[in-house]
Design a protein around this motif. Sequence first.
Motif, PDB file in Angstrom:
ATOM      1  N   LEU A  11       0.854  -1.184   0.000  1.00 47.30           N
ATOM      2  CA  LEU A  11       0.000   0.000   0.000  1.00 47.30           C
ATOM      3  C   LEU A  11       0.886   1.229   0.000  1.00 47.30           C
ATOM      4  N   SER A  12       0.629   2.125  -0.941  1.00 42.23           N
ATOM      5  CA  SER A  12       1.409   3.354  -1.032  1.00 42.23           C
ATOM      6  C   SER A  12       0.474   4.548  -0.937  1.00 42.23           C
ATOM      7  N   ILE A  13       0.730   5.438   0.028  1.00 41.91           N
ATOM      8  CA  ILE A  13      -0.149   6.591   0.233  1.00 41.91           C
ATOM      9  C   ILE A  13       0.684   7.839   0.486  1.00 41.91           C
ATOM     10  N   GLN A  14       0.013   8.972   0.482  1.00 44.34           N
ATOM     11  CA  GLN A  14       0.678  10.242   0.784  1.00 44.34           C
ATOM     12  C   GLN A  14       0.553  10.533   2.275  1.00 44.34           C
ATOM     13  N   GLU A  15       1.534  11.248   2.781  1.00 43.83           N
ATOM     14  CA  GLU A  15       1.491  11.668   4.179  1.00 43.83           C
ATOM     15  C   GLU A  15       0.188  12.407   4.456  1.00 43.83           C
ATOM     16  N   GLY A  16      -0.417  12.099   5.601  1.00 42.12           N
ATOM     17  CA  GLY A  16      -1.670  12.742   5.968  1.00 42.12           C
ATOM     18  C   GLY A  16      -2.897  11.923   5.634  1.00 42.12           C
ATOM     19  N   GLN A  37       6.980  -3.889  11.564  1.00 47.26           N
ATOM     20  CA  GLN A  37       8.388  -4.229  11.383  1.00 47.26           C
ATOM     21  C   GLN A  37       8.998  -3.229  10.414  1.00 47.26           C
ATOM     22  N   ASN A  38       9.937  -2.454  10.927  1.00 46.83           N
ATOM     23  CA  ASN A  38      10.706  -1.588  10.050  1.00 46.83           C
ATOM     24  C   ASN A  38      11.725  -2.451   9.313  1.00 46.83           C
ATOM     25  N   SER A  79      -1.475   9.526   8.414  1.00 47.06           N
ATOM     26  CA  SER A  79      -0.201   8.798   8.333  1.00 47.06           C
ATOM     27  C   SER A  79       0.985   9.753   8.188  1.00 47.06           C
ATOM     28  N   ARG A  80       2.133   9.228   8.635  1.00 50.22           N
ATOM     29  CA  ARG A  80       3.395   9.976   8.578  1.00 50.22           C
ATOM     30  C   ARG A  80       4.424   9.137   7.847  1.00 50.22           C
ATOM     31  N   ALA A  81       5.456   9.778   7.333  1.00 47.44           N
ATOM     32  CA  ALA A  81       6.513   9.036   6.647  1.00 47.44           C
ATOM     33  C   ALA A  81       7.108   7.967   7.574  1.00 47.44           C
ATOM     34  N   ALA A  82       7.148   8.247   8.868  1.00 54.75           N
ATOM     35  CA  ALA A  82       7.710   7.295   9.836  1.00 54.75           C
ATOM     36  C   ALA A  82       6.854   6.047   9.996  1.00 54.75           C
ATOM     37  N   ASP A  83       5.638   6.059   9.473  1.00 57.72           N
ATOM     38  CA  ASP A  83       4.782   4.862   9.533  1.00 57.72           C
ATOM     39  C   ASP A  83       5.164   3.851   8.460  1.00 57.72           C
ATOM     40  N   THR A  84       6.056   4.232   7.566  1.00 57.16           N
ATOM     41  CA  THR A  84       6.509   3.309   6.523  1.00 57.16           C
ATOM     42  C   THR A  84       7.129   2.076   7.157  1.00 57.16           C
ATOM     43  N   ALA A  85       6.550   0.912   6.883  1.00 57.60           N
ATOM     44  CA  ALA A  85       6.974  -0.336   7.521  1.00 57.60           C
ATOM     45  C   ALA A  85       6.109  -1.465   6.979  1.00 57.60           C
ATOM     46  N   SER A  86       6.417  -2.674   7.393  1.00 53.44           N
ATOM     47  CA  SER A  86       5.528  -3.807   7.131  1.00 53.44           C
ATOM     48  C   SER A  86       4.676  -4.056   8.367  1.00 53.44           C
ATOM     49  N   TYR A  87       3.417  -4.365   8.133  1.00 55.83           N
ATOM     50  CA  TYR A  87       2.477  -4.586   9.231  1.00 55.83           C
ATOM     51  C   TYR A  87       1.950  -6.016   9.144  1.00 55.83           C
ATOM     52  N   LYS A 109       2.967  -4.273   3.204  1.00 52.92           N
ATOM     53  CA  LYS A 109       4.082  -3.332   3.159  1.00 52.92           C
ATOM     54  C   LYS A 109       3.510  -1.935   2.890  1.00 52.92           C
ATOM     55  N   LEU A 110       3.604  -1.066   3.873  1.00 49.55           N
ATOM     56  CA  LEU A 110       3.055   0.291   3.754  1.00 49.55           C
ATOM     57  C   LEU A 110       4.177   1.271   3.456  1.00 49.55           C
ATOM     58  N   SER A 111       3.938   2.096   2.445  1.00 46.85           N
ATOM     59  CA  SER A 111       4.884   3.158   2.101  1.00 46.85           C
ATOM     60  C   SER A 111       4.135   4.483   2.178  1.00 46.85           C
ATOM     61  N   VAL A 112       4.620   5.383   3.027  1.00 44.40           N
ATOM     62  CA  VAL A 112       3.995   6.700   3.181  1.00 44.40           C
ATOM     63  C   VAL A 112       4.956   7.735   2.614  1.00 44.40           C
ATOM     64  N   LYS A 113       4.504   8.405   1.572  1.00 42.36           N
ATOM     65  CA  LYS A 113       5.376   9.356   0.876  1.00 42.36           C
ATOM     66  C   LYS A 113       5.180  10.755   1.438  1.00 42.36           C
ATOM     67  N   PRO A 114       6.294  11.450   1.694  1.00 43.77           N
ATOM     68  CA  PRO A 114       6.185  12.815   2.264  1.00 43.77           C
ATOM     69  C   PRO A 114       5.668  13.804   1.229  1.00 43.77           C
TER      70      PRO A 114
END
Lengths: 114, 115
Positions: A11-16, A37-38, A79-87, A109-114
């Motif tokens: 999952l890829s999303i934008q910050e916020g 898990q980072n 969401s924040r960029a720091a939330d980027t991780a696997s859940y 696998k979550l990717s949060v883009k700033p």
Amino acid sequence: SQQGEEDPQALSIQEGENATMNCSYKTSINNLQWYRQNSGRGLVHLILIRSNEREKHSGRLRVTLDTSKKSSSLLITASRAADTASYFCATDAKYGGSQGNLIFGKGTKLSVKP
Amino acid sequence: SAVISQKPSRDICQRGTSLTIQCQVDSQVTMMFWYRQQPGQSLTLIATANQGSEATYESGFVIDKFPISRPNLTFSTLTVSNMSPEDSSIYLCSAGQGVFSYEQYFGPGTRLTVT
């Protein structure tokens, strides 16, 4: 054997934005847990929801559990960029020889883009 | 909660050798577990480390390949024996309280590469 299956796999999303991950499992459980898990690191426990609970909150996290559908969801708000991780979701079997052991799903696998 | 440390954090080993991974918990815990996480995959439970008795292994894992010790309530070791490249994984130790595992606390993992 029972196993949690998360979706989506990635999952890829934008910050916020909010991120929602789902987990399904196969047999009766005592509880369901979510871990983060980072990359290449150990797991961090996020939240545990018992089989007699339907919803639980912790900060920006909201977990729901539907035992009739054998499914759970994890919502991360704002969401924040720091939330980027696997859940990962993990279930604790209610019956059987593996009682008490955790069975992990494949993870989202979550990717949060700033 | 419990704080768990593992040693080594990573290692590169040759085929046919053995590596022992140590797991230390900062408080006494009832349950300790060892997991394997192959590259890009989820966690698979290897065994439950029992204090004062033999570990309980999951299907597909045997004591000769993964001998485990747990001499007390705060420490456990996992040995990966006669390694092959297929053993390249992250190995994680976890600890939980109570008869049932419920919430588990994880160590940072040991990243093993077998060449």
